[in-house]
Write a protein that holds these residues in place. Structure first.
Motif, PDB file in Angstrom:
ATOM      1  N   ASP A  33       0.809  -1.218   0.000  1.00 60.05           N
ATOM      2  CA  ASP A  33       0.000   0.000   0.000  1.00 60.05           C
ATOM      3  C   ASP A  33       0.843   1.271   0.000  1.00 60.05           C
ATOM      4  O   ASP A  33       0.470   2.265  -0.641  1.00 60.05           O
ATOM      5  CB  ASP A  33      -0.944   0.005   1.207  1.00 60.05           C
ATOM      6  CG  ASP A  33      -1.988  -1.098   1.118  1.00 60.05           C
ATOM      7  OD1 ASP A  33      -2.196  -1.613  -0.003  1.00 60.05           O
ATOM      8  OD2 ASP A  33      -2.583  -1.443   2.154  1.00 60.05           O
ATOM      9  N   GLN A  37       0.613   4.229  -2.758  1.00 58.22           N
ATOM     10  CA  GLN A  37       0.290   5.611  -2.409  1.00 58.22           C
ATOM     11  C   GLN A  37       1.237   6.609  -3.053  1.00 58.22           C
ATOM     12  O   GLN A  37       0.845   7.735  -3.381  1.00 58.22           O
ATOM     13  CB  GLN A  37       0.313   5.770  -0.886  1.00 58.22           C
ATOM     14  CG  GLN A  37      -0.852   5.097  -0.179  1.00 58.22           C
ATOM     15  CD  GLN A  37      -0.717   5.135   1.329  1.00 58.22           C
ATOM     16  OE1 GLN A  37       0.213   5.715   1.866  1.00 58.22           O
ATOM     17  NE2 GLN A  37      -1.646   4.484   2.035  1.00 58.22           N
ATOM     18  N   THR A  75      -6.479  10.653  -3.843  1.00 57.50           N
ATOM     19  CA  THR A  75      -7.370  10.260  -2.747  1.00 57.50           C
ATOM     20  C   THR A  75      -7.810   8.799  -2.833  1.00 57.50           C
ATOM     21  O   THR A  75      -8.294   8.241  -1.843  1.00 57.50           O
ATOM     22  CB  THR A  75      -8.625  11.148  -2.731  1.00 57.50           C
ATOM     23  OG1 THR A  75      -9.233  11.134  -4.039  1.00 57.50           O
ATOM     24  CG2 THR A  75      -8.271  12.577  -2.361  1.00 57.50           C
ATOM     25  N   CYS A  78      -6.355   6.106  -0.296  1.00 55.99           N
ATOM     26  CA  CYS A  78      -6.641   6.186   1.145  1.00 55.99           C
ATOM     27  C   CYS A  78      -7.695   5.136   1.500  1.00 55.99           C
ATOM     28  O   CYS A  78      -8.866   5.449   1.754  1.00 55.99           O
ATOM     29  CB  CYS A  78      -7.136   7.597   1.505  1.00 55.99           C
ATOM     30  SG  CYS A  78      -5.948   8.900   1.151  1.00 55.99           S
ATOM     31  N   TYR A  79      -7.272   3.873   1.499  1.00 52.76           N
ATOM     32  CA  TYR A  79      -8.213   2.774   1.669  1.00 52.76           C
ATOM     33  C   TYR A  79      -8.881   2.762   3.048  1.00 52.76           C
ATOM     34  O   TYR A  79      -9.991   2.256   3.197  1.00 52.76           O
ATOM     35  CB  TYR A  79      -7.503   1.435   1.447  1.00 52.76           C
ATOM     36  CG  TYR A  79      -6.905   1.312   0.073  1.00 52.76           C
ATOM     37  CD1 TYR A  79      -7.714   1.281  -1.053  1.00 52.76           C
ATOM     38  CD2 TYR A  79      -5.523   1.214  -0.103  1.00 52.76           C
ATOM     39  CE1 TYR A  79      -7.174   1.166  -2.319  1.00 52.76           C
ATOM     40  CE2 TYR A  79      -4.974   1.099  -1.376  1.00 52.76           C
ATOM     41  CZ  TYR A  79      -5.806   1.076  -2.471  1.00 52.76           C
ATOM     42  OH  TYR A  79      -5.275   0.964  -3.729  1.00 52.76           O
ATOM     43  N   ASN A  81     -10.074   5.224   4.777  1.00 50.85           N
ATOM     44  CA  ASN A  81     -10.994   6.329   5.037  1.00 50.85           C
ATOM     45  C   ASN A  81     -12.095   6.324   3.981  1.00 50.85           C
ATOM     46  O   ASN A  81     -11.863   6.691   2.820  1.00 50.85           O
ATOM     47  CB  ASN A  81     -10.223   7.655   5.021  1.00 50.85           C
ATOM     48  CG  ASN A  81     -11.045   8.787   5.615  1.00 50.85           C
ATOM     49  OD1 ASN A  81     -12.229   8.932   5.331  1.00 50.85           O
ATOM     50  ND2 ASN A  81     -10.395   9.601   6.442  1.00 50.85           N
ATOM     51  N   ILE A  84     -12.961   9.842   2.310  1.00 47.45           N
ATOM     52  CA  ILE A  84     -12.005  10.289   1.292  1.00 47.45           C
ATOM     53  C   ILE A  84     -12.201   9.505  -0.003  1.00 47.45           C
ATOM     54  O   ILE A  84     -12.109  10.070  -1.104  1.00 47.45           O
ATOM     55  CB  ILE A  84     -10.561  10.141   1.807  1.00 47.45           C
ATOM     56  CG1 ILE A  84     -10.323  11.104   2.977  1.00 47.45           C
ATOM     57  CG2 ILE A  84      -9.547  10.426   0.689  1.00 47.45           C
ATOM     58  CD1 ILE A  84      -8.930  11.025   3.567  1.00 47.45           C
ATOM     59  N   SER A  88     -12.931  10.738  -3.787  1.00 48.64           N
ATOM     60  CA  SER A  88     -12.189  10.243  -4.938  1.00 48.64           C
ATOM     61  C   SER A  88     -13.127   9.905  -6.089  1.00 48.64           C
ATOM     62  O   SER A  88     -12.878  10.260  -7.250  1.00 48.64           O
ATOM     63  CB  SER A  88     -11.364   9.017  -4.553  1.00 48.64           C
ATOM     64  OG  SER A  88     -10.711   8.472  -5.671  1.00 48.64           O
TER      65      SER A  88
END
Length: 254
Positions: A33, A37, A75, A78-79, A81, A84, A88
């Motif tokens: 991850d 990112q 965005t 951001c897994y 949240n 967010i 996205s």
């Protein structure tokens, strides 16, 4: 010499975008991850750097598309949240609306025969039906109602984008219209594959085609904008030549 430099420039651009796609695939498959990112949001900055190195002008529709696409990529990683991730999806929808807004301006004034008009209606209905079937599947899987809503909005925007791009292509049959249609198709299938492998069936081949189609869509957009810029440069040269010629004619008359 200029053609050789131009050819190598384009090859470097293609190589970097596809390299980014490969790294994204590796990060997703190995579930790294942190790497994802950092790497996923790089598609649009690379596109902008290469484009601005070669050209200075860009239509505000495409500026809007690039900005919203960058925000959506930024965005989407951001897994942890959910809020967010919803933003996205909204940014993705706005980016596709920007592309739709631009091609709509090219659609004005075109007239089609009855057969072609019915054919376009059939293509639109077929696409809408297929998207609706996927919508019903995802509706039972997605937990957040907003996610389902944003999927519907994104799908509708992409369906219209393909329909109008196809109509413009049939009207002009130019190289630029083919590129725009290919770009739209790449984004459609990339989006569908993302939803399928993320929410329904996870398969490495879906991830592979998703990333490569997205990169190919950006490449088609890059070449489309290049053709537009070259055409504008030629138009400016012709206008300048005509202006000089008119001035010379006026001097001769006097």
């Amino acid at each position: 010499m200029n053609n050789w430099i131009k050819c190598n420039f384009n090859r470097v651009f293609l190589a970097i975008l596809y390299l980014l796609a490969i790294v994204n695939i590796y990060a997703e498959v190995t579930e790294k991850d942190i790497l994802l990112q950092y790497v996923k949001p790089l598609f649009i900055p690379v596109f902008v750097v290469f484009y601005l190195t070669k050209y200075r002008y860009i239509n505000w529709y495409f500026v809007s598309f690039l900005c919203f696409m960058f925000l959506s990529d930024l965005t989407s990683v951001c897994y942890g949240n959910a809020k967010i991730l919803q933003f996205s999806a909204l940014f993705y929808f706005a980016s596709y609306l920007s592309l739709l807004g631009f091609i709509t301006t090219k659609f004005k004034g075109f007239r089609f025969g009855k057969f072609l008009a019915w054919y376009l209606i059939f293509v639109f209905i077929l696409n809408t039906y297929l998207l609706y079937q996927l919508y019903t599947i995802l509706d039972s899987i997605m937990l957040e109602p907003l996610e389902v809503l944003f999927f519907g909005l994104r799908s509708a925007a992409l369906a219209l984008l393909v329909l109008i791009s196809f109509a413009v292509y049939l009207s002009s049959e130019s190289k630029s219209s083919i590129l725009y249609l290919l770009m739209a198709l790449c984004f459609v299938f990339s989006d569908l594959l993302y939803y399928i492998h993320y929410y329904y069936i996870y398969d490495i081949s879906f991830v592979l085609f998703d990333k490569f189609l997205f990169a190919t869509g950006l490449i088609c957009l890059f070449y489309y904008l290049s053709i537009r810029n070259e055409a504008q440069k030629r138009a400016i040269k012709i206008r300048s030549y005509n202006f000089v010629f008119e001035k010379q004619q006026q001097v001769v008359k006097h």
